[in-house]
Write a protein that holds these residues in place. Structure first.
Motif, mmCIF file in Angstrom:
data_model
loop_
_atom_site.group_PDB
_atom_site.id
_atom_site.type_symbol
_atom_site.label_atom_id
_atom_site.label_comp_id
_atom_site.label_asym_id
_atom_site.label_seq_id
_atom_site.Cartn_x
_atom_site.Cartn_y
_atom_site.Cartn_z
ATOM 1 N N ASP A 90 0.676 -1.142 0.059
ATOM 2 C CA ASP A 90 0.085 -0.034 0.156
ATOM 3 C C ASP A 90 0.979 1.282 0.141
ATOM 4 O O ASP A 90 1.162 1.795 -0.889
ATOM 5 N N VAL A 91 1.421 1.731 1.348
ATOM 6 C CA VAL A 91 2.095 2.926 1.134
ATOM 7 C C VAL A 91 3.565 2.689 1.625
ATOM 8 O O VAL A 91 4.091 1.782 1.692
ATOM 9 N N VAL A 92 4.449 3.887 1.816
ATOM 10 C CA VAL A 92 5.702 3.471 2.193
ATOM 11 C C VAL A 92 5.942 3.127 3.569
ATOM 12 O O VAL A 92 5.103 3.745 4.344
ATOM 13 N N HIS A 93 6.558 2.245 3.945
ATOM 14 C CA HIS A 93 6.871 1.819 5.167
ATOM 15 C C HIS A 93 8.443 1.541 5.403
ATOM 16 O O HIS A 93 9.108 1.962 4.371
ATOM 17 N N ASP A 94 8.939 1.198 6.571
ATOM 18 C CA ASP A 94 10.375 1.380 6.610
ATOM 19 C C ASP A 94 10.674 0.164 7.873
ATOM 20 O O ASP A 94 10.232 0.572 8.784
ATOM 21 N N PHE A 95 11.464 -0.720 7.372
ATOM 22 C CA PHE A 95 11.727 -1.867 8.148
ATOM 23 C C PHE A 95 12.820 -1.566 9.127
ATOM 24 O O PHE A 95 14.063 -1.401 8.492
ATOM 25 N N TYR A 96 12.544 -1.113 10.318
ATOM 26 C CA TYR A 96 13.568 -0.680 11.317
ATOM 27 C C TYR A 96 13.787 -1.544 12.502
ATOM 28 O O TYR A 96 12.986 -1.382 13.248
ATOM 29 N N VAL A 97 14.975 -1.981 12.630
ATOM 30 C CA VAL A 97 15.429 -2.836 14.009
ATOM 31 C C VAL A 97 16.616 -1.874 14.432
ATOM 32 O O VAL A 97 17.612 -2.100 13.888
ATOM 33 N N PRO A 98 16.599 -1.245 15.546
ATOM 34 C CA PRO A 98 17.223 -0.370 15.989
ATOM 35 C C PRO A 98 18.814 -1.034 16.074
ATOM 36 O O PRO A 98 19.875 -0.622 15.873
ATOM 37 N N CYS A 135 8.236 0.740 12.330
ATOM 38 C CA CYS A 135 8.139 1.425 11.138
ATOM 39 C C CYS A 135 8.816 2.639 11.206
ATOM 40 O O CYS A 135 8.450 3.499 12.008
ATOM 41 N N ALA A 136 9.782 2.938 10.345
ATOM 42 C CA ALA A 136 10.327 4.185 10.256
ATOM 43 C C ALA A 136 10.013 5.158 9.007
ATOM 44 O O ALA A 136 10.593 6.023 8.652
ATOM 45 N N GLY A 137 8.853 4.792 8.198
ATOM 46 C CA GLY A 137 8.418 5.425 7.237
ATOM 47 C C GLY A 137 6.999 5.715 7.516
ATOM 48 O O GLY A 137 6.131 5.036 7.602
ATOM 49 N N PHE A 138 6.904 7.046 7.512
ATOM 50 C CA PHE A 138 5.459 7.641 8.182
ATOM 51 C C PHE A 138 4.320 6.957 7.211
ATOM 52 O O PHE A 138 4.535 7.186 5.957
ATOM 53 N N CYS A 139 3.530 6.264 7.678
ATOM 54 C CA CYS A 139 2.509 5.301 7.001
ATOM 55 C C CYS A 139 0.892 5.664 7.386
ATOM 56 O O CYS A 139 0.174 4.550 7.066
#
Lengths: 266, 586
Positions: A187-195, A225-229
């Motif tokens: 659907d929209v932009v997400h970001d796979f984020y494991v610090p 998620c590090a991409g505002f969705c």
């Protein structure tokens, strides 16, 4: 006068805060410790420059403050000084950029023989797909998505039949094995984020993005998620469980393949 | 007019173009409302920008309250929070900073500093303001539209910006895009004016290399804006078509909440390229006028020529050019070809060199100066500190591999607020304290000014410096609430409370400034035409505030650069630009 003191306090206070505050990078759990090293180098260089500039300003403000009868010097240019400063700055910049690009060349070059998995994002949950015995991920398309085929795996692609599909559950990975990640959003932009892994990557709808890493210690790590969705952005969470090879194999045996899921849906 | 001979420049030729008759206002309406005088337009721009900026300030309080005390305020729901951050960002960057620096400072200072009577096209200049005002009104209207303003984040990334998971997808996003389109149309009218005025309307003797750095900064920024805004313009138009007509410029095939949408084949990353092709130059569109203005503030109040003027000019031009080849450093983790990272990291870090030269030259201007710690000087010093701080953290984010863990965290938020929020706004403040006596004929109150400075400087630093460390820890931006997150210790919540308290105090200090602006209008000391002893032409006008047409019968003639401060052998510590070299110093 107060401004000179304030400038000294800003310089000294910033350094003290940097050294004493409890907030720092999370303990690393991947091979990207070079990134942490580059951050450290950058902190050193920029910290020295910041402190030097602000302290020099403080000195100037104190030493050359207006008093009765003082007059400023008249010196429009000093080519020698200006070039020297430009060159020194260039060297400092190169000292940060060079290790940065060196590490980046590793970042863009996944090792041969790395295993792989796929991350699929949708509002607002994470799903995953792992290759099965054939070792290959089948092709996908958003148009194949149905309630029975939530990741849009191509039902006509034999490579997709044995793919392990994980929806709404934790992802498991074996420790110490380099892994390529393919990322896809429906659907929209997400970001796979494991610090703890340091590396992160967007899931860009309409294309497949990629990165790689090696998990280096066992444990459960939170995926954010590090991409505002959209409205559920902060709630889009998941977990990666990094475990030993035998634990991983035991977990993998219990997972359902795309073929099994399709069959049970019928 | 006779040829003027001056030993420092050879000779100054006679005017080649006859004077143009200006449109003189005949009624109250054409004098104060639909006015063609750049100085009135400047005030209209500034007042409008500051009014909408106050809205954005209040929005920042609301979002900070939510971050410090999550769930305490029933007025701040998740969708409101995203609407607040979006509108705060967009207003501050576009409608406040861009409009204030170019429409406000640009309009007031370009003709005066260059010895012109007005802008080249006064009527178009007037239109520019009214279109800008319309853009602001459309933006404000979105607060009252069904569904409220857009909450897509100020970057407005599709697909989410126009899909139902995002607040304000009904009307908010349409009004936002329409407002931006209007803003760009209005800006283009003003921008063409500024460029033509700088190139064509300088008075005799005002060579390009004698222009004050303020004009250089505004001029370069305007040229950049004219080249960068079209990218945003087409991006907005295409997204509007996607939203209203169902085209698929930025929309691939999408399944949202189980529904197949009718979009297909578009590219969301294309919008990001368009947005940042505008968005990165935009940083410098705000920064370059600030660079220019602060140079003049430092020079005037340190009673010393700006150090390395020619290097300063070339640094401005160089930064302006380079800033068009760095945009994708905002997209390192967008999934674009990772090999782009090598190129954009290199160009981004190269920009640090001319930027550093500017910083050195500001500090070296202080060296062996005669520093008057006036309010404009204090804000200039505050600018250098925050700009150096924010510029240096840019070296983290520009260096592609370091950006990977830090991007999309509060480190980024702290960085850009320090470098393009706090630092330029300090220059805005410094500039207002500096030029207010020319604009109004009255001084701003110094005690109130110092209170304003100290609270704002220390407070803003206390907000944004510690925030970097939350980002290092990994706290993501654009989170309505952190929830229970294992890697974030409870101490991070205490730091959030501290930052919020500091933000509320800094916000309150701006009310002191606002009060000062209004109070001093009638109660301020009347200091005469040139209270700071400045060399540039705007301080040499026959009247203060300058009348329509700026100058008396004859335009001033320029004999020297803008920085003849403390010249050995002169009686006063400044020599105005229009003072002939041979004339005895008064």
């Amino acid at each position: 006068m107060p401004i000179a003191i304030a400038l000294v306090l800003v310089a000294v206070g910033s350094v003290a805060f940097h050294l004493l505050n409890p907030w720092w990078l999370t303990p690393i759990a991947s091979n990207w410790h070079y990134i942490d090293a580059t951050i450290a180098i950058t902190f050193w260089i920029t910290g020295v420059v910041f402190t030097a500039v602000v302290l020099f300003m403080a000195y100037c403000v104190f030493r050359f403050r207006h008093r009765e009868g003082t007059q400023a010097a008249y010196q429009p240019e000093n080519k020698r000084l200006e070039w020297w400063l430009a060159i020194v700055t260039g060297v400092g910049v190169a000292a940060m950029l060079t290790p940065g690009l060196f590490v980046w060349s590793q970042f863009v070059t996944p090792p041969k023989g790395a295993s792989e998995f796929e991350v699929v994002g949708q509002q607002w949950m994470w799903s995953f797909r792992l290759p099965g015995k054939s070792g290959r991920l089948g092709t996908t398309d958003t148009k194949y998505i149905t309630p029975e085929n939530p990741l849009g795996v191509n039902p006509n692609d034999p490579n997709g039949r044995d793919n392990v599909v994980i929806v709404g559950d934790d992802l498991h990975l074996p420790v110490g094995k380099p892994v390529r990640v393919w990322l896809r959003s429906v659907d929209v932009v997400h970001d796979f984020y494991v610090p703890e892994f340091r590396a992160k990557m967007d899931l860009m709808p309409g294309m497949v993005t990629r990165f790689w890493f090696t998990p280096t210690r066992t444990g459960t790590f939170e995926i954010l998620c590090a991409g505002f969705c959209g409205i559920g952005h902060p709630q889009m969470r998941g977990n990666v469980v990094v475990e030993t090879e035998s634990d991983y194999q035991a977990w993998l045996q219990k997972q359902q393949t795309f073929a099994q899921l399709s069959a049970s849906a019928k | 007019m006779a040829e003027v001979v001056a030993d420092t420049v050879g000779s100054i030729g006679p005017a080649e173009v006859a004077e143009v008759e200006l449109y003189h206002a005949t009624s109250w309406l054409t004098k104060y409302v639909f006015c063609q005088d750049a100085k009135v337009i400047a005030i209209q721009y500034s007042v409008t920008a500051m009014a909408i900026g106050l809205v954005a300030l209040v929005l920042s309080w609301l979002m900070r309250l939510q971050l410090a005390f999550p769930g305490t305020f029933s007025l701040i729901q998740s969708e409101n929070y995203y609407q607040f951050i979006t509108m705060h960002g967009m207003i501050m960057v576009i409608y406040l900073l861009t409009a204030l620096f170019l429409g406000g400072f640009g309009n007031y200072l370009i003709p005066l500093m260059l010895g012109a009577r007005d802008m080249a096209f006064p009527y178009v200049n007037m239109l520019s303001y009214w279109v800008y005002l319309l853009a602001v009104l459309v933006l404000v209207a979105s607060f009252f539209a069904p569904g409220g303003p857009t909450g897509a984040g100020w970057t407005l990334y599709p697909p989410q910006a126009i899909l139902s998971g995002t607040p304000g997808h009904e009307w908010g996003i349409i009004l936002m895009l329409a407002s931006l389109i209007l803003f760009i149309i209005g800006f283009t009218m003003g921008g063409l004016n500024y460029v033509v005025t700088v190139l064509q309307c300088r008075t005799r003797g005002m060579t390009l290399m004698r222009m004050p750095l303020t004009v250089w900064g505004i001029f370069t920024a305007t040229v950049m804006a004219l080249l960068a805004f079209p990218a945003l313009f087409v991006g907005c138009v295409m997204m509007l078509l996607d939203r209203l007509l169902g085209t698929s410029f930025f929309m691939p095939s999408i399944v949202q909440l189980g529904q197949q949408l009718s979009y297909s084949g578009g590219s969301p990353i294309l919008f990001q390229h368009l947005f940042w092709f505008f968005g990165h130059p935009e940083v410098y569109i705000v920064a370059l006028p600030a660079f220019g203005i602060v140079s003049d503030l430092i020079s005037t109040h340190a009673r010393k020529n700006i150090f390395g003027y020619r290097m300063m000019v070339w640094a401005i031009v160089g930064i302006g050019a380079l800033s068009f080849v760095v945009w994708a450093h905002h997209m390192y983790i967008s999934g674009m070809d990772p090999y782009f990272g090598f190129f954009f990291a290199t160009t981004t870090l190269i920009i640090a060199v001319p930027t550093a030269i500017k910083v050195y030259n500001w500090v070296l201007t202080l060296w062996r100066g005669n520093i008057h710690l006036t309010v404009p000087m204090l804000f200039a010093l505050g600018f250098i500190v925050t700009f150096v701080n924010g510029g240096l953290t840019g070296l983290f984010l520009g260096n592609v591999v370091v950006d990977v863990p830090l991007s999309a965290t509060l480190f980024v938020v702290a960085h850009f607020h320090m470098v393009m929020g706090v630092a330029p706004i300090f220059v805005v403040f410094g500039g207002i304290y500096h030029w207010y006596p020319k604009v109004t004929g009255r001084m701003l109150d110094e005690t109130l000014g110092k209170i304003h400075f100290w609270v704002t400087f220390l407070g803003a630093y206390a907000i944004f410096f510690p925030m970097h460390y939350l980002g290092l820890l990994g706290v993501p931006r654009r989170y309505y609430e952190l929830g229970a997150t294992a890697f974030i210790p409870p101490s991070a919540a205490s730091l959030n409370v501290f930052i919020t308290v500091a933000a509320l105090i800094v916000g309150a200090a701006q009310l002191v400034f606002l009060f000062n602006l209004i109070w001093s209008l009638s109660k301020g000391r009347a200091p005469g035409g040139n209270p700071w002893g400045a060399t540039t032409l705007e301080w040499q006008t026959p009247q203060t505030p300058p009348g329509h047409g700026n100058w008396g019968k004859e335009l001033p003639v320029v004999y020297r650069w803008a920085y003849d401060y403390s010249v050995p052998g002169t009686e006063r510590d400044f020599v105005p630009q229009n003072q002939p070299a041979s004339a005895p110093t008064a």
